[in-house]
Design an enzyme around this catalytic site. Sequence first.
Site, mmCIF file in Angstrom:
data_model
loop_
_atom_site.group_PDB
_atom_site.id
_atom_site.type_symbol
_atom_site.label_atom_id
_atom_site.label_comp_id
_atom_site.label_asym_id
_atom_site.label_seq_id
_atom_site.Cartn_x
_atom_site.Cartn_y
_atom_site.Cartn_z
ATOM 1 N N GLN A 32 0.830 -1.199 0.000
ATOM 2 C CA GLN A 32 0.000 0.000 0.000
ATOM 3 C C GLN A 32 0.871 1.259 0.000
ATOM 4 O OE1 GLN A 32 -2.973 -2.299 3.064
ATOM 5 N NE2 GLN A 32 -3.143 -0.073 3.112
ATOM 6 N N ARG A 63 -8.304 -1.382 8.418
ATOM 7 C CA ARG A 63 -9.287 -0.318 8.244
ATOM 8 C C ARG A 63 -9.417 0.564 9.477
ATOM 9 N NH1 ARG A 63 -14.268 -1.545 4.189
ATOM 10 N NH2 ARG A 63 -14.164 0.465 3.201
ATOM 11 N N CYS A 64 -8.277 1.097 9.867
ATOM 12 C CA CYS A 64 -8.257 1.835 11.115
ATOM 13 C C CYS A 64 -7.102 2.802 11.106
ATOM 14 C CB CYS A 64 -8.078 0.830 12.248
ATOM 15 S SG CYS A 64 -7.580 1.576 13.779
ATOM 16 N N GLU A 87 -12.537 4.496 6.201
ATOM 17 C CA GLU A 87 -12.566 3.631 7.377
ATOM 18 C C GLU A 87 -13.757 3.868 8.291
ATOM 19 O OE1 GLU A 87 -8.886 5.293 8.400
ATOM 20 O OE2 GLU A 87 -7.779 3.465 8.072
HETATM 21 N N1 MCN Z 1 -14.015 9.609 -1.599
HETATM 22 C C1 MCN Z 1 -14.946 10.484 -2.144
HETATM 23 N N2 MCN Z 1 -15.351 11.580 -1.415
HETATM 24 C C2 MCN Z 1 -14.871 11.809 -0.162
HETATM 25 C C3 MCN Z 1 -13.951 10.900 0.413
HETATM 26 C C4 MCN Z 1 -13.521 9.811 -0.352
HETATM 27 O O1 MCN Z 1 -15.412 10.257 -3.256
HETATM 28 N N3 MCN Z 1 -15.266 12.879 0.534
HETATM 29 C C5 MCN Z 1 -13.515 8.460 -2.377
HETATM 30 C C6 MCN Z 1 -12.026 8.605 -2.655
HETATM 31 O O2 MCN Z 1 -11.714 9.417 -3.712
HETATM 32 C C7 MCN Z 1 -11.588 7.163 -2.804
HETATM 33 C C8 MCN Z 1 -12.465 6.453 -1.771
HETATM 34 O O3 MCN Z 1 -13.628 7.287 -1.598
HETATM 35 O O4 MCN Z 1 -11.821 6.714 -4.094
HETATM 36 C C9 MCN Z 1 -11.766 6.263 -0.405
HETATM 37 O O5 MCN Z 1 -11.125 7.455 -0.099
HETATM 38 P P1 MCN Z 1 -10.389 7.815 1.287
HETATM 39 O O6 MCN Z 1 -11.375 7.979 2.359
HETATM 40 O O7 MCN Z 1 -9.484 8.943 0.988
HETATM 41 O O8 MCN Z 1 -9.527 6.517 1.654
HETATM 42 P P2 MCN Z 1 -8.226 5.950 0.909
HETATM 43 O O9 MCN Z 1 -8.396 6.047 -0.534
HETATM 44 O O10 MCN Z 1 -7.013 6.504 1.536
HETATM 45 O O11 MCN Z 1 -8.379 4.423 1.249
HETATM 46 C C10 MCN Z 1 -7.877 3.892 2.435
HETATM 47 C C11 MCN Z 1 -8.947 3.217 3.258
HETATM 48 C C12 MCN Z 1 -8.295 2.295 4.228
HETATM 49 S S1 MCN Z 1 -7.137 2.943 5.254
HETATM 50 C C13 MCN Z 1 -8.562 0.949 4.221
HETATM 51 S S2 MCN Z 1 -7.775 0.002 5.372
HETATM 52 C C14 MCN Z 1 -9.491 0.387 3.280
HETATM 53 C C15 MCN Z 1 -10.451 1.381 2.739
HETATM 54 O O12 MCN Z 1 -9.856 2.539 2.380
HETATM 55 N N4 MCN Z 1 -9.072 -0.591 2.443
HETATM 56 C C16 MCN Z 1 -9.853 -0.907 1.354
HETATM 57 N N5 MCN Z 1 -11.357 0.912 1.858
HETATM 58 C C17 MCN Z 1 -11.045 -0.169 1.066
HETATM 59 N N6 MCN Z 1 -11.826 -0.506 0.018
HETATM 60 C C18 MCN Z 1 -11.456 -1.525 -0.781
HETATM 61 N N7 MCN Z 1 -12.259 -1.831 -1.822
HETATM 62 N N8 MCN Z 1 -10.297 -2.227 -0.579
HETATM 63 C C19 MCN Z 1 -9.489 -1.953 0.466
HETATM 64 O O13 MCN Z 1 -8.364 -2.614 0.627
HETATM 65 CU CU1 CUM Z 2 -4.787 0.680 9.232
HETATM 66 S S1 CUM Z 2 -5.833 -0.189 7.796
HETATM 67 MO MO1 CUM Z 2 -5.916 1.187 6.382
HETATM 68 O O1 CUM Z 2 -5.276 2.390 7.341
HETATM 69 O O2 CUM Z 2 -4.782 0.712 5.356
#
Ligand code: MCN
Ligand code: CUM
Length: 796
Positions: A223, A370-371, A741
């Site tokens: 990641q 996811r935390c 998360e």
């Molecule tokens: N998004 C959006 N509008 C927002 C916030 C987010 O449209 N206001 C969209 C983003 O552009 C992105 C998605 O939602 O496409 C998730 O965005 P974000 O909250 O920024 O999270 P990350 O992309 O950084 O993803 C990480 C988070 C984590 S830490 C874990 S663990 C997890 C999760 O995402 N692992 C996943 N969701 C997952 N979903 C899938 N399918 N697979 C994983 O491994």
């Molecule tokens: Cu700690 S689970 Mo996500 O933050 O990749």
Amino acid sequence: MSQALDEIKIGGLGASRKRVEDNRFIRGKGNYTDDITLPGMLHMEILRSPLAHARISSIDTSKAWDIPGVHLVLTGEMMATRNLAWMPTLSYDTQAVLATDKVRFQGQEVACVIADDPYIAKDACEAIDVDYEPLPVIVNPGQAVAEGAPVIRDDKDSQRDNVIYDWEVGDAAGTDRAFAQADVISKLKLHYPRSHPSPIECCGSIADFNRATSKLTVYMTTQAPHIIRAAVALVAELPEHMIRIISPDIGGGFGNKVPVYPGYVCSILASILLERPVKWIEDKSGNLISTGFARDVYLDGEMALRRDGKILGVRIHTDADHGAFFSDAQPSKFKIGLMHSAFAAYDIPAAHLTARGTYSNKAPGGVAYRCSFRVTEAMFFQERMIQAAADDLGMDQAQFRRMNFVRDDQFPHRTPFGFLLDSGQYAKCLDVGLKAIGYEDFRREQEEARKRGRLLGLGISTMTEPLGAGNSREYDILGIKMFDSAELKVHMTGKAILRTGARTQGQGHETTWAQIVSHELGLPAEDVVVEEGDTDTAPFGMGTYASRSTPVAGAAVAMVSRKIRAKARKLAAHLLEVSEEDVEWELGRFYVRSAPDRGVTIQECAMAAYSNMPDGMEPGLENTAYYDPPNLTWPFACYIVTVEVDPQTGVWDVLKMVAVDDCGVRINPMIVEGQIMGGLTEAYAMASMQFITFDADGNCVGSNYMDYLLPSAWETPGFELHSEVVTPCPHHPIGAKGIGECAAVGGPAAFVNAVMDALSGMGVRNIDMPLLPDRVWEAITYRRDISGAPPVRSDD
Ligand code: MCN
Ligand code: CUM
């Protein structure tokens, strides 16, 4: 209004665009690590320890070497000659790559075989003779600190016991004063059990060292490719520009693919030694037994309350079981992650947290799944404690929350642990949730049902969580600051490629980042291709976890687009033959302020950047932005569940669940809903069925999918999602907050609170997750709390 509609048409902000990456995924055209085959590639398998704690008296590999097709057998002793038997962890500890002196958990890596194919390698692993002398085993913090406990980490000169750290944060004296003034003190003790992310795709790597070019290329399930490149450069002492980490398509990460695993390191060393590509693909049990577990924290807290319901202060103590090595991936400054984000949504004058971490004979891991660095445990404890406190006061659950929430007019708000919250409408989210669940009606129905012996319950979970580490002042990993980046190249025909330092694993970045560019530049989203995961081409970034992508890399995407727009404006002025000050912008087009009909499109500007630039202007339309966010983002969520518990069997069914998420501006509402649905499913799994535990000998119970249950569509209840509350993040360029998360973090408490509510008046204060029917039945039948994780209970 028309701009917003036009924007939806081109796939900008707010468009529920279908995920472009799914085009290849659902056609079986994805390119995962295991899909990659290189010429001359060999295969690696790992021999794992059957025992949880034992001294290694000898390892005999001679029979393995004799098997035809075997190229290399690696042991800890051989790794030690290259100073690679141990590696540093992301939390300033060390971790064995291959065991030398002792094995410290069941499933620990003891040796590796590299052979022509994986089957030969597996057979050869079985031909390795290891003599183990069993040692006493420790499986929980109570045993770890008991008098006379064996010292697990006797490899460390300074380590005399099993304690990793004692840490505290908050105001001890102020909290004491709050408790001295309390009318009521409410207490709660619970265990957040160990859980495992179990992505569909396990971990794996293909290391390819080329002696002729001195270049090491590693395809791997990570990641955070740039962190891995830095780690390889520092640990293996290879020059950083000769290391290329490529993270191909990832079949789910969920935190499991953040840490550095011994398998990666061994495949790299094997490729360097053999000068051939070496592939390692972990199997499912290897994944469950040895990689990136989460939680395993005992929480003990109390709350000082005024009779009218005002919370005066909280005290929390946590005991975290880190397994054999302290390998948490988390910001350097904090020992127990962001556990002190607990109670952030509530206006509480004083708080104090103490945290102790201990070693045990269990696989290392820590904050994954996811935390955002322990916020899951923090929010679970918070919402269970809030329910217990309201019950102790005899107050209504919703009313107690509402009267203690940080109010809309209190932002920016500093929490007693020092976090700064920027915005939110907590009471409004709660009201939407209560209306959707039919709160008053349900309470009446619940009372009626009780009279007829039926147990109905309602559970609320309301929380704000810190997403998007970091800002570089406070957040770093091993000293590397937690900013992120985006690079945008607009070609002459107005088509573009965008790269970021994040790495999507299923979240849909290929879809959503293009929407941000669309919003900023007016290019149709389909004209923007998004690429992540290759350290030779992507700008430096800290990767995807802690829902940091939208808050940090997503912000960088907006900022780089604005840089492009600024240059395009100069090109537009040149094309329109007016001064830059006379040029106005609307979605996708610059025009002359005094003559709005005279304009040029962004595509025309792009062409001019390569064919007709003004004198003295650098050609091209490309730029990079590094974004260091001023603060974390703080989305808010309200989850409400109703359940019916069968007193005869302990089985509980979800009647209805509603989720109100405020993550600020939604880039892609459909993707956001997908994230929430997935998170709620995981929350339900943790609350109801998921159990990865250990017997007294340290045998992992739950290292297969017969014991460790993943919910299918059959078990998963339906969820009703609400999106009407939107509080834009004031410091994010497009007002977005993280969402990835939230549901997994806030969801579990809603389910548990609902079951506990159904059992109210029965003298049961707590049942630790998972709320399996037999545990619920035992609580009802014997009117007692059910704590810890059998077969070894925490109170044993
Ligand atoms: N998004 C959006 N509008 C927002 C916030 C987010 O449209 N206001 C969209 C983003 O552009 C992105 C998605 O939602 O496409 C998730 O965005 P974000 O909250 O920024 O999270 P990350 O992309 O950084 O993803 C990480 C988070 C984590 S830490 C874990 S663990 C997890 C999760 O995402 N692992 C996943 N969701 C997952 N979903 C899938 N399918 N697979 C994983 O491994
Ligand atoms: Cu700690 S689970 Mo996500 O933050 O990749």
